[in-house]
Design a protein around this motif. Structure first.
Motif, PDB file in Angstrom:
ATOM      1  N   ASN A  44      38.005  41.491  34.258  1.00  0.00           N
ATOM      2  CA  ASN A  44      37.298  42.617  34.875  1.00  0.00           C
ATOM      3  C   ASN A  44      35.808  42.308  34.997  1.00  0.00           C
ATOM      4  O   ASN A  44      35.312  41.342  34.409  1.00  0.00           O
ATOM      5  CB  ASN A  44      37.569  43.947  34.153  1.00  0.00           C
ATOM      6  N   ARG A  45      35.117  43.149  35.786  1.00  0.00           N
ATOM      7  CA  ARG A  45      33.734  42.869  36.174  1.00  0.00           C
ATOM      8  C   ARG A  45      32.783  42.825  34.987  1.00  0.00           C
ATOM      9  O   ARG A  45      31.739  42.205  35.036  1.00  0.00           O
ATOM     10  CB  ARG A  45      33.228  43.948  37.140  1.00  0.00           C
ATOM     11  N   SER A  46      33.126  43.577  33.914  1.00  0.00           N
ATOM     12  CA  SER A  46      32.178  43.689  32.818  1.00  0.00           C
ATOM     13  C   SER A  46      32.675  42.993  31.545  1.00  0.00           C
ATOM     14  O   SER A  46      32.090  43.165  30.490  1.00  0.00           O
ATOM     15  CB  SER A  46      31.879  45.162  32.556  1.00  0.00           C
ATOM     16  N   PRO A  97      32.894  36.656  34.366  1.00  0.00           N
ATOM     17  CA  PRO A  97      31.739  36.646  35.273  1.00  0.00           C
ATOM     18  C   PRO A  97      30.497  36.112  34.556  1.00  0.00           C
ATOM     19  O   PRO A  97      29.612  35.547  35.178  1.00  0.00           O
ATOM     20  CB  PRO A  97      31.575  38.111  35.666  1.00  0.00           C
ATOM     21  N   TYR A 121      38.844  44.207  42.901  1.00  0.00           N
ATOM     22  CA  TYR A 121      37.406  44.107  42.592  1.00  0.00           C
ATOM     23  C   TYR A 121      37.166  43.628  41.168  1.00  0.00           C
ATOM     24  O   TYR A 121      36.076  43.176  40.832  1.00  0.00           O
ATOM     25  CB  TYR A 121      36.687  45.440  42.855  1.00  0.00           C
ATOM     26  N   ASP A 122      38.182  43.756  40.317  1.00  0.00           N
ATOM     27  CA  ASP A 122      38.045  43.300  38.933  1.00  0.00           C
ATOM     28  C   ASP A 122      38.482  41.845  38.756  1.00  0.00           C
ATOM     29  O   ASP A 122      38.428  41.319  37.642  1.00  0.00           O
ATOM     30  CB  ASP A 122      38.895  44.181  38.005  1.00  0.00           C
ATOM     31  N   MET A 146      37.958  38.306  38.608  1.00  0.00           N
ATOM     32  CA  MET A 146      36.790  37.423  38.544  1.00  0.00           C
ATOM     33  C   MET A 146      37.104  36.012  39.030  1.00  0.00           C
ATOM     34  O   MET A 146      36.231  35.149  39.042  1.00  0.00           O
ATOM     35  CB  MET A 146      36.209  37.411  37.125  1.00  0.00           C
ATOM     36  N   SER A 181      37.875  48.761  36.224  1.00  0.00           N
ATOM     37  CA  SER A 181      36.642  48.936  35.449  1.00  0.00           C
ATOM     38  C   SER A 181      35.722  50.002  36.045  1.00  0.00           C
ATOM     39  O   SER A 181      34.850  50.515  35.353  1.00  0.00           O
ATOM     40  CB  SER A 181      35.904  47.605  35.324  1.00  0.00           C
ATOM     41  N   LYS A 182      35.919  50.320  37.337  1.00  0.00           N
ATOM     42  CA  LYS A 182      35.078  51.364  37.919  1.00  0.00           C
ATOM     43  C   LYS A 182      35.373  52.733  37.308  1.00  0.00           C
ATOM     44  O   LYS A 182      34.589  53.662  37.479  1.00  0.00           O
ATOM     45  CB  LYS A 182      35.268  51.417  39.441  1.00  0.00           C
TER      46      LYS A 182
END
Lengths: 122, 744
Positions: free
Chosen positions: B150-152, B178, B374-375, B377, B449-450
């Motif tokens: 995920n993004r974070s 990321p 979007y998650d 990576m 993650s959003k």
């Protein structure tokens, strides 16, 4: 899974329990593969039509006795432009002296090919 | 030059998503060609005094480092002369001949050069590649791999998503970062989540080669994959490796009992501007030969990050699958791409994957994006979380085992909660960081993650540094799990460590089943030899594939209808013939207001009848509701009703909503107006039908109401329901005479 298998430390894997880990009685060497096991897996690979996989397991068996840092360092030495041919031959000699003959040969080959193909340190 | 606006047909076509994709005119000098590049050599092999002195047209003195390594290690000299003498077309035919065993083929392929195998496989068409894949893959049981990122680098979400992926059946989970320094935290979180989801799920964390190995040495991951090979020396060197360093790395993993495979893929050299006028497929043939030569048990290929490059040229998608089959010919594990998204078009991306899905491979996707696009990576995958139900439906459609299974919602919710609880406990116990309850609650519920607003973006980095600085290993994670009551997960993590001691999962194509049995080339060999042989699903597995959560039975539908019972519809007794010219009978089907209460459009039958009555009233007619009990045929219902009707005109209505206007002098299958698409009939249309029926009753000729048509797949949505509703109607058919109904 074979329950009477020994780890790198020679401890029998059946002694490796959650409880033993909790007591702090287990080290990573107890859950690391033993060179004899890799030699056995090499035989299995060969019997299943893959002598190259077998060769890999035999090289790996030699590397079991090297520390993580040494293994990572030797890997880095083989990356392009990191070592002179002589550096590689020196490692080959060290490995040979430790009984790691197959890996020593790999480093000698690399020294030769790297020199010819311009992959040695400038 | 004036630009002319294209005609409407082409403006419309230009707007379609496939036209977002790049399509390249083949440029062989740039390597933008699938097969037969200008510099692709003819196959050749010369053995002099036990060593290879010429390989694919190149003499030993001109060998680059890739040629040298293949020549020294990669070709089985005992069979080489026999193998190279075989006509390529003859050998290609053996690949699809069920009477020639896989073992015979892999024995000979081990003596073939890269150019030879490239020539052989370029002769197979798409259908033949499917057969070859079915026959040649190493492991009998197919499987699949998921991306979990995920993004974070949120550890709670990683763990929850890892548990979810395991619940859906993925047997390998691949994470990446990321932020490179977060890697140790990701490895721990995904390993814990995987252990929550299922025993025996392999976990990797894709980062720089040395860093990845270091994570493996600490036991924090259980396999490695991101060990990249390239087909030209220049690009290989740009990748900061040589065949020798990769060979050593391969052995380094094995020396710690860790499974690994290498990664390559057609188009990568062209993408990096170093294809040396060779075709993508020939360069990939070099990679696959090298993979075997360095002793890797398997290869992830099929374009991978450059799949879209291959997809841009003629035959490129076929070449991606041929790469996978080549890995199988080399007797290696095939992790068959279908990861990086190679098209904006759902049709093209399905088309690219489908033959491999049908043929079956060791891992259909070398990264099905189990998380949101979007998650991801690694970049969006060819298949993503929005496609999981599609994939399950495809498995069910074709009776194919693509490695996935339906997961129960409540069970997934429980696993996600347990995964976040376990990570919270372990991170706290090891001093890696503290999570609050709001964050955990959001992670359990999140689709991505959003959906998480309570996270601390610095926590993963701090946790990762602490893992490195305090030398946290999997032994510490196991202790933390056990100390906090996660005994099951502690045992599962330990089982993965113990698997390294046995080393059985180092063999080709190894995965664990849920009982920790190793399934590999050795323990579960593929022995396909025609129909009825090779992989067959067990009855239990067949049940998993067949039973998707969306399926409904007649009983399900009946009980759904029962929840809409309307006490305001009642029966009055036998309906008589009327002689009132204003009388219009609304004939309803046997189950109407008995077992069926809601039509396919979602309106209640009472509301539908109400609109029809109101429409008749507007025209000064009197509607009368009569249930026709002896038939479910709408024409006969309408005609029977018309014969009872004083005006001679009727409305026929099936409980599912289909309706018509009938008249007593017409043949049963004729009618005045038919509303056939029940799911799209609105209140207004039923009102209009009532009005038109009234006008017909008065002898007028009203303009027929048009059936509404849309671009929805009406039949896909409703046909299964129609079958069940008709079955319910049939159960209600009796010899009982027509009955008058009233709606109050």
């Amino acid at each position: 899974m074979t329950e009477n298998q020994k780890g790198f430390s020679s401890k029998n894997v059946s002694e490796v329990t959650v409880e033993a880990i909790r007591r702090g009685d287990i080290t990573l060497d107890d859950v690391r593969i033993h060179p004899d096991t890799l030699a056995h897996q090499a035989q299995v690979a060969k019997a299943n039509g893959n002598p190259q996989l077998a060769a890999n397991f035999l090289r790996a068996a030699e590397l079991t006795s090297l520390s993580d840092e040494t293994v990572l360092g030797y890997y880095d030495a083989l990356r392009p432009g990191r070592s002179t041919a002589q550096d590689l031959l020196n490692i080959a000699n060290t490995l040979q002296a430790q009984g790691a003959k197959i890996n020593a040969e790999l480093f000698r080959q690399a020294a030769d090919v790297y020199a010819r193909r311009g992959l040695t340190a400038k | 030059m004036t630009t002319k606006e294209p005609i409407g047909r082409f403006r419309f076509m230009n707007e379609q998503r496939v036209n977002l994709d790049g399509f390249a005119t083949p440029a062989p000098e740039l390597g933008l060609v699938a097969f037969n590049g200008p510099n692709d050599p003819a196959p050749s092999l010369v053995i002099t005094a036990g060593r290879i002195t010429e390989l694919d047209g190149r003499p030993e003195s001109e060998f680059d480092s890739i040629d040298s390594f293949i020549a020294m290690h990669g070709i089985d000299l005992e069979v080489a002369n026999e193998a190279m003498a075989i006509n390529s077309l003859d050998f290609a035919r053996r690949l699809v001949d069920p009477n020639i065993s896989r073992l015979d083929i892999v024995r000979l392929a081990s003596g073939m050069t890269p150019a030879k195998l490239a020539e052989v496989l370029s002769l197979l068409n798409a259908a033949e590649l499917v057969i070859a894949m079915t026959k040649m893959r190493a492991r009998r049981t197919p499987s699949n791999q998921a991306h979990v990122t995920n993004r974070s680098d949120d550890p709670l979400l990683l763990a929850a998503d890892a548990a979810t992926a395991a619940a859906f059946g993925f047997r390998e989970l691949e994470t990446t970062v990321p932020v490179a320094a977060d890697a140790p935290s990701n490895a721990v979180a995904v390993s814990i989540g995987a252990a929550v989801g299922s025993p025996g799920v392999l976990v990797q964390c894709s980062v720089e080669e040395s860093a990845e190995l270091a994570l493996g040495m600490r036991g924090l991951v259980s396999y490695a994959e991101t060990v990249s090979l390239y087909g030209t020396e220049q690009i290989f060197t740009d990748g900061d490796d040589t065949p020798w360093s990769k060979a050593f790395l391969t052995s380094a993993y094995a020396s710690r009992g860790i499974k690994m495979r290498v990664t390559s893929g057609g188009g990568s050299e062209a993408l990096m501007g170093g294809a040396e006028k060779c075709s993508m497929f020939y360069l990939e043939a070099r990679c696959v030969a090298l993979a075997r030569a360095i002793g890797s048990q398997g290869v992830q290929n099929g374009g991978i990050d450059s799949a879209a490059v291959a997809g841009a040229v003629p035959g490129g998608v076929r070449s991606l699958m041929a790469e996978n089959v080549m890995v199988m010919l080399r007797n290696l594990e095939a992790c068959t791409g279908n990861d990086a998204l190679m098209s904006e078009s759902d049709v093209r991306r399905t088309s690219r994957t489908h033959p491999i899905f049908i043929g079956g491979s060791d891992f259909i996707n070398s990264g099905f994006g189990s998380i949101q696009r979007y998650d991801n990576m690694f970049g969006p995958s060819q298949w993503n979380s929005e496609d999981i139900d599609d994939f399950l439906a495809m498995q069910r459609d074709w009776g194919v085992d693509g490695g996935l299974r339906t997961a129960d919602e409540e069970e997934v919710a429980r696993l996600r909660r347990r995964a976040t609880d376990a990570v919270t406990a372990v991170y706290s116990w090891l001093g890696l960081g503290d999570f609050n309850k709001a964050w955990a609650d959001e992670a359990v519920d999140a689709a991505g993650s959003k959906d998480i607003t309570s996270g601390d973006l610095m926590l993963p980095l701090t946790a990762a540094r602490t893992i490195m600085d305090t030398n946290v290993t999997m032994l510490d994670v196991i202790t933390a799990l056990a100390e906090n009551g996660f005994d099951l997960e502690a045992q599962r993590c330990l089982d993965m460590l113990k698997a390294r001691v046995a080393g059985d999962y180092l063999q080709t194509s190894a995965i664990f089943d849920e009982n920790m049995n190793v399934l590999s080339l050795v323990t579960d060999p593929n022995v396909y030899s025609g129909p009825g042989t090779g992989y067959q699903m067990t009855p239990e597995r067949q049940q998993q594939v067949d039973t998707i959560r969306q399926q409904r039975s007649v009983a399900d539908l009946l009980s759904e209808q029962q929840s809409f019972v309307n006490k305001n519809i009642s029966e009055l007794g036998i309906a008589e013939v009327s002689y009132d010219p204003r009388d219009v009978v609304i004939g309803v089907s046997p189950a109407t207001g008995k077992d069926i209460w809601v039509t396919l459009s979602g309106l209640s039958v009472a509301d539908v009848i109400g609109e029809l009555l109101a429409g008749l009233e507007e025209e000064g007619c009197v509607g009368r509701i009569v249930r026709i009990n002896d038939t479910l045929d709408l024409g006969m219902i309408g005609l029977t009703a018309a014969r009872l009707s004083g005006s001679g005109v009727s409305v026929g209505l099936q409980a599912k909503g289909t309706a018509l206007i009938h008249r007593r002098d017409l043949a049963p299958l004729a009618n005045l107006e038919l509303y056939s698409v029940a799911p799209t009939i609105t209140r207004d249309l039923y009102r209009m039908m009532g009005i038109n029926a009234g006008r017909h009753a008065k002898g007028a000729t009203p303009e027929p109401v048009r059936n509404p048509y849309s671009d929805e797949a009406i039949e896909a949505r409703y046909h299964t329901k129609v079958v069940s509703l008709v079955a319910i109607e049939r159960m209600c058919v009796s010899s009982q005479p027509p009955q008058t109904l009233v709606v109050t």
